[in-house]
Structures are given as structure tokens and as C-alpha cells.
Design a protein around this motif. Structure first.
Motif, short mmCIF file in Angstrom:
data_model
loop_
_atom_site.label_atom_id
_atom_site.label_comp_id
_atom_site.label_asym_id
_atom_site.label_seq_id
_atom_site.Cartn_x
_atom_site.Cartn_y
_atom_site.Cartn_z
N GLU A 46 7.73 -2.03 18.65
CA GLU A 46 8.16 -2.06 20.04
C GLU A 46 7.97 -3.43 20.69
O GLU A 46 8.71 -3.80 21.58
N ASP A 47 6.91 -4.16 20.27
CA ASP A 47 6.59 -5.43 20.91
C ASP A 47 5.65 -6.21 20.00
O ASP A 47 5.10 -5.67 19.04
N GLY A 48 5.48 -7.49 20.33
CA GLY A 48 4.51 -8.32 19.64
C GLY A 48 3.21 -8.38 20.43
O GLY A 48 3.10 -7.80 21.51
N PRO A 49 2.21 -9.08 19.90
CA PRO A 49 0.92 -9.14 20.58
C PRO A 49 0.95 -10.00 21.83
O PRO A 49 1.75 -10.93 21.96
N ARG A 50 0.04 -9.67 22.74
CA ARG A 50 -0.20 -10.44 23.97
C ARG A 50 -1.70 -10.65 24.09
O ARG A 50 -2.48 -9.84 23.57
N PRO A 51 -2.12 -11.69 24.80
CA PRO A 51 -3.56 -11.84 25.03
C PRO A 51 -4.13 -10.56 25.66
O PRO A 51 -3.51 -9.96 26.54
N GLY A 52 -5.28 -10.15 25.15
CA GLY A 52 -5.91 -8.91 25.62
C GLY A 52 -5.63 -7.72 24.73
O GLY A 52 -6.34 -6.72 24.80
N ASP A 53 -4.59 -7.80 23.90
CA ASP A 53 -4.31 -6.73 22.94
C ASP A 53 -5.37 -6.73 21.84
O ASP A 53 -6.15 -7.68 21.71
N THR A 54 -5.36 -5.68 21.04
CA THR A 54 -6.26 -5.59 19.89
C THR A 54 -5.43 -5.46 18.62
O THR A 54 -4.50 -4.64 18.57
N ILE A 55 -5.77 -6.26 17.61
CA ILE A 55 -5.16 -6.15 16.29
C ILE A 55 -6.14 -5.39 15.41
O ILE A 55 -7.33 -5.71 15.36
N HIS A 56 -5.61 -4.38 14.73
CA HIS A 56 -6.41 -3.55 13.82
C HIS A 56 -5.90 -3.81 12.41
O HIS A 56 -4.72 -3.54 12.12
N ILE A 57 -6.77 -4.34 11.55
CA ILE A 57 -6.36 -4.59 10.16
C ILE A 57 -7.60 -4.66 9.28
O ILE A 57 -8.65 -5.18 9.69
N GLY A 58 -7.49 -4.10 8.10
CA GLY A 58 -8.58 -4.17 7.13
C GLY A 58 -9.89 -3.61 7.64
O GLY A 58 -10.96 -4.08 7.26
N GLY A 59 -9.83 -2.62 8.52
CA GLY A 59 -11.04 -2.02 9.07
C GLY A 59 -11.65 -2.80 10.23
O GLY A 59 -12.68 -2.40 10.75
N ASP A 92 -11.26 -4.70 14.14
CA ASP A 92 -10.57 -4.69 15.43
C ASP A 92 -10.78 -6.08 16.03
O ASP A 92 -11.91 -6.48 16.31
N LEU A 93 -9.68 -6.81 16.23
CA LEU A 93 -9.74 -8.21 16.67
C LEU A 93 -9.03 -8.38 18.00
O LEU A 93 -7.84 -8.03 18.12
N GLU A 94 -9.72 -8.92 18.98
CA GLU A 94 -9.11 -9.17 20.29
C GLU A 94 -8.18 -10.36 20.22
O GLU A 94 -8.53 -11.42 19.68
N VAL A 95 -6.99 -10.22 20.76
CA VAL A 95 -6.03 -11.32 20.81
C VAL A 95 -6.38 -12.22 21.99
O VAL A 95 -6.43 -11.76 23.13
N LEU A 96 -6.64 -13.50 21.70
CA LEU A 96 -7.01 -14.47 22.73
C LEU A 96 -5.83 -15.31 23.20
O LEU A 96 -5.77 -15.70 24.36
N ALA A 97 -4.91 -15.62 22.28
CA ALA A 97 -3.76 -16.47 22.61
C ALA A 97 -2.62 -16.16 21.66
O ALA A 97 -2.84 -15.77 20.51
N VAL A 98 -1.39 -16.36 22.15
CA VAL A 98 -0.19 -16.05 21.37
C VAL A 98 0.84 -17.15 21.59
O VAL A 98 1.16 -17.48 22.73
N GLY A 99 1.37 -17.70 20.50
CA GLY A 99 2.40 -18.73 20.60
C GLY A 99 3.75 -18.17 21.01
O GLY A 99 3.99 -16.96 20.97
N ASP A 100 4.64 -19.08 21.40
CA ASP A 100 5.94 -18.71 21.97
C ASP A 100 6.88 -17.97 21.02
O ASP A 100 7.75 -17.25 21.47
N VAL A 101 6.75 -18.17 19.71
CA VAL A 101 7.70 -17.55 18.77
C VAL A 101 7.12 -16.32 18.06
O VAL A 101 7.80 -15.72 17.23
N VAL A 102 5.91 -15.95 18.40
CA VAL A 102 5.23 -14.86 17.69
C VAL A 102 5.98 -13.54 17.79
O VAL A 102 6.21 -12.86 16.78
#
Length: 135
Positions: A50-63, A65-75
Motif C-alpha cells: 500500500e505504501d513505503g516507509p515514513r519516519p516513525g514507522d516500524t520495520i519488522h524483519i528477522g524477528g 522491530d526497527l524504528e524508521v528515522l529517515a527515508v530518502g526521496d526514491v524509497v
């Protein structure tokens, strides 16, 4: 409450992924990416896009949970069109490169085939259809 804006299943982990993790970098690509990218990538197949990550989102991978701090323009476009994401555990609040997704400094997990890769957003419904779900 968190909404899932992107979710996929890891299909394979390239032989060079672990050395990249030692430099706090994880590269993800869609499972249909060119074969020359497979050795350096965590390959995955999207089920929700539905969408890509934004600052404040959480990425869940490999067990992890990682807070997204910054996202580039083409992500967003890279993720939605190619399944591509450059995850960097550099603690930056401004991306160095337009394709970077920055998370807190530290070790990134080594995911395994069959594990979930997801991005969740707090509070707001997911873009588009408003897919619900927790992490």
C-alpha cells in the motif's frame, strides 16, 4: 493501533547478505529481481504493498522491530515497483542517499526464508484500502 502498509515473505537470503550486515546495511529486492542481485539481497514477495516507509514507522524483519528515522526521496517508488529497499542502521535522521531507509545504530538481523518483512504505521490507516493489522 498499527496498520500494515507493506508486508511480504522472505523467499531467499543471498550469500553476501551477512557480510553487508556487518556494515549495518541490508539490501532487499523483490523475488523477481535480476539474478545478479540475488547474492547481495534479501529476496521477498509482497502480499500487501500500500505504501513505503515514513519516519516513525516500524520495520519488522528477522524477528527485529526497527524504528524508521529517515527515508530518502526514491524509497517509496523503489519499494512499490521493485521490492527494493536499502536499510541502514546508521542512526541518521536525514538520509545520506535518496534510496536510504535509516534506522537506529546497531546490528541488523539476519532474516531467513519464510520470515515476514513488514512495515507498520501507528495511528493512521494504511494508504489506499486501509489494511488493518498489528505487528
Amino acid at each position: 493501533m498499527s496498520s500494515v502498509v507493506y508486508e511480504s515473505s522472505v523467499t531467499a537470503v543471498g550469500s553476501q547478505v551477512e557480510p553487508f550486515l556487518g556494515h549495518q546495511v541490508m539490501i532487499l529486492f523483490g523475488a523477481d529481481s535480476p539474478p545478479e542481485l540475488h547474492d547481495i539481497s534479501v529476496l521477498h514477495r509482497a502480499e500487501v504493498a500500500e505504501d513505503g516507509p515514513r519516519p516513525g514507522d516500524t520495520i519488522h524483519i528477522g524477528g527485529a522491530d526497527l524504528e524508521v528515522l529517515a527515508v530518502g526521496d526514491v524509497v517509496r517508488d523503489n519499494l512499490l515497483n521493485l521490492g527494493h529497499l536499502d536499510l541502514k542502521a546508521d542512526g541518521r535522521t536525514e538520509p545520506k542517499l535518496p534510496g536510504d531507509v535509516c534506522v537506529p545504530k546497531g546490528d541488523l538481523p539476519l532474516p531467513a526464508a519464510g520470515q515476514r518483512f513488514a512495515i507498520t504505521r501507528r495511528g493512521a490507516a494504511a494508504a489506499g484500502a486501509g489494511v488493518g493489522g498489528g505487528a
